[in-house]
Design a protein around this motif. Sequence first.
Motif, PDB file in Angstrom:
ATOM      1  N   ASP A  43       0.290   7.848  -6.174  1.00  0.00           N
ATOM      2  CA  ASP A  43       0.068   6.872  -7.157  1.00  0.00           C
ATOM      3  C   ASP A  43      -1.611   7.396  -7.385  1.00  0.00           C
ATOM      4  O   ASP A  43      -2.113   6.302  -8.048  1.00  0.00           O
ATOM      5  CB  ASP A  43       0.211   5.562  -6.636  1.00  0.00           C
ATOM      6  N   CYS A  44      -2.143   8.209  -6.921  1.00  0.00           N
ATOM      7  CA  CYS A  44      -3.680   8.419  -7.149  1.00  0.00           C
ATOM      8  C   CYS A  44      -3.960   8.565  -8.433  1.00  0.00           C
ATOM      9  O   CYS A  44      -3.602   9.170  -9.469  1.00  0.00           O
ATOM     10  CB  CYS A  44      -3.976   9.676  -6.601  1.00  0.00           C
ATOM     11  N   MET A  45      -5.129   7.671  -8.882  1.00  0.00           N
ATOM     12  CA  MET A  45      -5.740   7.411 -10.068  1.00  0.00           C
ATOM     13  C   MET A  45      -7.229   8.301 -10.149  1.00  0.00           C
ATOM     14  O   MET A  45      -7.739   8.545  -9.089  1.00  0.00           O
ATOM     15  CB  MET A  45      -5.672   6.252 -10.644  1.00  0.00           C
TER      16      MET A  45
ATOM     17  N   CYS B 196      -1.845  10.752  -2.011  1.00  0.00           N
ATOM     18  CA  CYS B 196      -1.144   9.353  -2.469  1.00  0.00           C
ATOM     19  C   CYS B 196      -0.360   9.749  -3.673  1.00  0.00           C
ATOM     20  O   CYS B 196      -1.124  10.587  -4.625  1.00  0.00           O
ATOM     21  CB  CYS B 196      -2.275   8.623  -2.878  1.00  0.00           C
TER      22      CYS B 196
ATOM     23  N   CYS C 204      -9.612   6.400  -7.961  1.00  0.00           N
ATOM     24  CA  CYS C 204      -9.157   6.708  -6.462  1.00  0.00           C
ATOM     25  C   CYS C 204     -10.079   7.698  -5.897  1.00  0.00           C
ATOM     26  O   CYS C 204     -10.305   7.693  -4.666  1.00  0.00           O
ATOM     27  CB  CYS C 204      -7.967   6.842  -6.187  1.00  0.00           C
TER      28      CYS C 204
ATOM     29  N   CYS D 162     -10.972   6.657  -2.146  1.00  0.00           N
ATOM     30  CA  CYS D 162     -10.203   6.080  -1.328  1.00  0.00           C
ATOM     31  C   CYS D 162      -9.607   7.261  -0.269  1.00  0.00           C
ATOM     32  O   CYS D 162      -9.338   8.494  -0.781  1.00  0.00           O
ATOM     33  CB  CYS D 162      -8.702   5.681  -2.105  1.00  0.00           C
TER      34      CYS D 162
ATOM     35  N   PRO E  93     -11.613   1.617  -2.540  1.00  0.00           N
ATOM     36  CA  PRO E  93     -11.168   0.063  -2.990  1.00  0.00           C
ATOM     37  C   PRO E  93     -11.525  -0.783  -2.100  1.00  0.00           C
ATOM     38  O   PRO E  93     -11.462  -0.614  -0.912  1.00  0.00           O
ATOM     39  CB  PRO E  93      -9.797   0.338  -3.083  1.00  0.00           C
TER      40      PRO E  93
ATOM     41  N   HIS F 173       0.913  -1.351   0.095  1.00  0.00           N
ATOM     42  CA  HIS F 173       0.008  -0.094  -0.037  1.00  0.00           C
ATOM     43  C   HIS F 173       0.954   1.433   0.032  1.00  0.00           C
ATOM     44  O   HIS F 173       1.779   1.202   0.741  1.00  0.00           O
ATOM     45  CB  HIS F 173      -0.695  -0.012   1.258  1.00  0.00           C
ATOM     46  N   PRO F 174       0.395   2.336  -0.792  1.00  0.00           N
ATOM     47  CA  PRO F 174       1.354   3.395  -0.995  1.00  0.00           C
ATOM     48  C   PRO F 174       1.512   4.093   0.414  1.00  0.00           C
ATOM     49  O   PRO F 174       2.342   4.860   0.800  1.00  0.00           O
ATOM     50  CB  PRO F 174       0.469   4.451  -1.686  1.00  0.00           C
TER      51      PRO F 174
ATOM     52  N   HIS G  92      -6.635   0.409  -5.376  1.00  0.00           N
ATOM     53  CA  HIS G  92      -6.922   0.301  -6.608  1.00  0.00           C
ATOM     54  C   HIS G  92      -5.909  -0.252  -7.451  1.00  0.00           C
ATOM     55  O   HIS G  92      -5.992  -0.893  -8.455  1.00  0.00           O
ATOM     56  CB  HIS G  92      -7.483   1.600  -7.309  1.00  0.00           C
ATOM     57  N   LEU G  93      -4.532   0.067  -6.976  1.00  0.00           N
ATOM     58  CA  LEU G  93      -3.286  -0.367  -7.611  1.00  0.00           C
ATOM     59  C   LEU G  93      -3.359  -2.118  -7.845  1.00  0.00           C
ATOM     60  O   LEU G  93      -2.822  -2.911  -8.492  1.00  0.00           O
ATOM     61  CB  LEU G  93      -2.241  -0.058  -7.031  1.00  0.00           C
TER      62      LEU G  93
ATOM     63  N   HIS H  72      -6.267   9.179  -0.952  1.00  0.00           N
ATOM     64  CA  HIS H  72      -6.041   9.759  -2.170  1.00  0.00           C
ATOM     65  C   HIS H  72      -5.462  11.258  -2.289  1.00  0.00           C
ATOM     66  O   HIS H  72      -4.734  11.612  -3.149  1.00  0.00           O
ATOM     67  CB  HIS H  72      -7.401   9.707  -3.308  1.00  0.00           C
TER      68      HIS H  72
HETATM   69 FE1  SF4 Z   1      -3.558   5.684  -3.758  1.00  0.00          FE
HETATM   70 FE2  SF4 Z   1      -5.584   5.028  -5.230  1.00  0.00          FE
HETATM   71 FE3  SF4 Z   1      -4.286   3.145  -3.956  1.00  0.00          FE
HETATM   72 FE4  SF4 Z   1      -5.671   5.029  -2.740  1.00  0.00          FE
HETATM   73  S1  SF4 Z   1      -6.504   3.456  -4.101  1.00  0.00           S
HETATM   74  S2  SF4 Z   1      -3.661   4.317  -1.868  1.00  0.00           S
HETATM   75  S3  SF4 Z   1      -5.379   6.717  -3.873  1.00  0.00           S
HETATM   76  S4  SF4 Z   1      -3.313   4.356  -5.674  1.00  0.00           S
END
Ligand code: SF4
Length: 318
Positions: free
Chosen positions: A291-293, A289, A296, A283, A301, A242-243, A315-316, A286
């Motif tokens: 890596d946020c998409m 984060c 998210c 999330c 997730p 997890h990020p 979500h990754l 987010h």
């Molecule tokens: Fe980051 Fe998205 Fe994973 Fe949340 S779901 S930790 S925002 S990559």
Amino acid sequence: MNNDEIIQVKDLKKYFKTSLGIVRAVDGISFTIREGETFGLVGESGSGKSTTAFTIMGVYEPTDGEIYFKGSPLPKSVKKRPLSLRKEMQMVFQDPGSSLNPRKRIGQIIELPLRVHRLHVGRERERVKELLEMVGLPVDFINRYPGAIGGGEKQLVAIARALASEPSFIALDEPTSALDVSMQAKIINTLLRIQKELNLTYLFITHNLSLMRNVASRVGIMYLGKMFEVAETSEFFHKPLHPYTKMLLSAIPVITEEEEKIKPKRVISRGEIPSPVNVPSGCYFHPRCIDCMEICKKEDPPMVEVSTGHFVKCHLYT
Ligand code: SF4
């Protein structure tokens, strides 16, 4: 439920009404604790880890969700739990100073659970001395008052009191965070030794990830009332997913070369933890984060098992 699971927490929620709005202190978490293990619950201040322990112990009634102990659902409030159940589940608090009655002698404090649960009838005094010896305190502490001993010694008295009812499960809420480093080591060593001797199961709560590496068999990490990742301790430190876990692990100081090798690349922490009364959409992590998409920001997730016993909510990995 597996036979070796002593605690099972299913979609647990604990919300508090405040003047500012609803605080979602624990927001739908699920995890299990296996017999004889130390399950470490980590997270920053306000993540909901202590509320989780207090809800398992029945101090708070859950807003929703189920908690099972040895396969049976637990009554929500401690008042509705039979004495036999309260005997089995004990808690040690962060501040031993406020958890010990200053007007009672240490002998009386440790003896009380023996009398409540009718244990060692007729030899309570001897049992108190055995419990003091078990936690490494001199037996002459029996006549002292809590105000006459140090903070670490008070915590050892609190541990002896918890052990008096002969529990199988103990929730330890930051048991060493108020103590100096040498006393922390003494308490941790005492807890680990007693755990082996008595086959105890611990829920160990701390914000200190380095400590977790040494005490926990498995680790769960919480953020704003959600559980983000659960894994065996070695997997958690060697292959964090997890990020948020990576961000926290990358910030802890390392001492050995081996620790340096497994430490994730430095992830700069972005922003602060949002207010628990105004949580982000999707999330909860987010806004911070790297890596946020797009997804998210909209969808929370699910928690998925990515390898045996390694769960992550991101979500990754979905
Ligand atoms: Fe980051 Fe998205 Fe994973 Fe949340 S779901 S930790 S925002 S990559």
